[in-house]
Design a protein around this motif. Sequence first.
Motif, short mmCIF file in Angstrom:
data_model
loop_
_atom_site.label_atom_id
_atom_site.label_comp_id
_atom_site.label_asym_id
_atom_site.label_seq_id
_atom_site.Cartn_x
_atom_site.Cartn_y
_atom_site.Cartn_z
N ALA A 28 0.88 -1.13 0.09
CA ALA A 28 0.03 -0.08 0.01
C ALA A 28 1.02 1.14 0.02
CB ALA A 28 -0.94 -0.02 1.19
N GLY A 29 0.46 2.38 -0.34
CA GLY A 29 1.19 3.54 -0.45
C GLY A 29 2.04 3.69 -1.80
N GLY A 30 1.96 2.77 -2.64
CA GLY A 30 2.83 2.63 -3.77
C GLY A 30 4.22 2.18 -3.22
N ARG A 31 4.49 1.57 -2.09
CA ARG A 31 5.82 0.94 -1.93
C ARG A 31 5.98 -0.33 -2.56
NH1 ARG A 31 4.62 1.38 4.42
NH2 ARG A 31 2.84 0.40 3.99
N LEU A 32 7.31 -0.57 -2.73
CA LEU A 32 7.67 -1.64 -3.59
C LEU A 32 7.20 -3.06 -2.77
CD1 LEU A 32 9.08 -2.55 -5.80
CD2 LEU A 32 9.59 -0.18 -5.10
N GLY A 33 7.23 -3.03 -1.59
CA GLY A 33 6.81 -4.34 -0.78
C GLY A 33 7.97 -5.40 -0.75
N GLY A 34 7.73 -6.56 -1.12
CA GLY A 34 8.76 -7.43 -1.23
C GLY A 34 8.82 -8.14 -2.29
N GLU A 48 13.51 -7.12 -4.45
CA GLU A 48 12.83 -6.27 -4.87
C GLU A 48 13.24 -5.30 -5.88
OE1 GLU A 48 13.46 -3.90 -1.05
OE2 GLU A 48 13.59 -6.10 -0.50
N GLN A 49 14.77 -5.35 -6.04
CA GLN A 49 15.14 -4.42 -7.13
C GLN A 49 14.76 -4.89 -8.57
OE1 GLN A 49 19.40 -4.38 -7.56
NE2 GLN A 49 19.54 -2.21 -7.12
N LEU A 50 14.89 -6.32 -8.66
CA LEU A 50 14.25 -6.89 -9.95
C LEU A 50 12.73 -6.44 -10.00
CD1 LEU A 50 14.54 -8.84 -12.30
CD2 LEU A 50 14.00 -10.69 -10.73
N LYS A 51 11.92 -6.61 -9.01
CA LYS A 51 10.57 -6.18 -9.38
C LYS A 51 10.52 -4.78 -9.61
CE LYS A 51 6.66 -5.92 -6.21
NZ LYS A 51 6.16 -6.29 -5.18
N ARG A 52 11.43 -3.95 -9.05
CA ARG A 52 11.09 -2.48 -9.69
C ARG A 52 11.55 -2.32 -11.24
NH1 ARG A 52 14.91 1.83 -6.93
NH2 ARG A 52 16.45 0.08 -6.89
N SER A 53 12.58 -3.29 -11.32
CA SER A 53 13.00 -3.21 -12.98
C SER A 53 11.99 -3.61 -13.74
CB SER A 53 14.13 -4.24 -13.32
OG SER A 53 15.19 -3.54 -12.36
N LEU A 54 11.42 -4.85 -13.50
CA LEU A 54 10.20 -5.25 -14.17
C LEU A 54 8.99 -4.30 -14.56
CD1 LEU A 54 10.05 -8.78 -12.60
CD2 LEU A 54 10.55 -8.26 -14.86
N LEU A 55 8.45 -3.66 -13.43
CA LEU A 55 7.51 -2.65 -13.49
C LEU A 55 7.95 -1.38 -14.28
CD1 LEU A 55 6.47 -2.72 -9.60
CD2 LEU A 55 5.33 -3.53 -11.72
N LEU A 56 9.18 -1.08 -14.07
CA LEU A 56 9.65 -0.12 -15.03
C LEU A 56 9.70 -0.24 -16.36
CD1 LEU A 56 10.71 2.46 -13.91
CD2 LEU A 56 13.11 1.63 -13.99
N GLY A 105 12.14 6.66 -6.22
CA GLY A 105 12.88 5.90 -5.37
C GLY A 105 12.33 4.43 -5.12
N ALA A 106 11.81 4.36 -3.70
CA ALA A 106 11.17 2.94 -3.54
C ALA A 106 9.62 3.01 -3.69
CB ALA A 106 11.67 2.74 -2.10
N ARG A 107 9.16 4.12 -4.39
CA ARG A 107 7.82 4.24 -4.62
C ARG A 107 7.49 4.67 -5.95
NH1 ARG A 107 6.87 7.94 0.40
NH2 ARG A 107 7.33 6.62 2.10
N VAL A 108 6.20 4.06 -6.24
CA VAL A 108 5.79 4.58 -7.74
C VAL A 108 5.32 5.83 -7.69
CG1 VAL A 108 4.82 2.26 -8.23
CG2 VAL A 108 3.39 3.87 -7.15
N HIS A 109 5.55 6.77 -8.71
CA HIS A 109 5.05 8.06 -8.68
C HIS A 109 3.64 8.48 -8.76
CE1 HIS A 109 5.12 12.14 -10.93
NE2 HIS A 109 5.44 12.39 -9.60
#
Length: 99
Positions: free
Chosen positions: A52-58, A63-71, A79-83
Amino acid sequence: MLAVVRRIPPGRVATYGCIAELAGRPGAARAVGNIMSEGGRPAVPAHRVIAAGGRLGGYGGHEQLKRSLLLAEGVTFRGARVHPFRALEWTGPSRRLSR
DNA sequence: AACATGACTGTCG
DNA sequence: TCGACAGCCATGT
């Protein structure tokens, strides 16, 4: 529940709580995350599931890979949250904003 | 069947 | 805005 995660449209993100609600189990956000961690189905885009709150979570420690996939899906990160979390937050298939 | 664990959420400081 | 505490659900031992 896993079916609900699969319903998440590309380029969109859903929170654990939202998925739990769609699954008919509001408040079962932990359970959702738990099931994901089990990784019962590879067809489930777990990287679209965030906290919730747009946080990465786990993501099982990736989580870094998760961020890349979403990107790669077009989700911008702050940063660690979706804009534009509010705009990318998928609250369900009944949302006419999506689809 | 009961206890313990975990990719969570919301409130208080 | 960030960190800590308590509450709730499903799965595994």
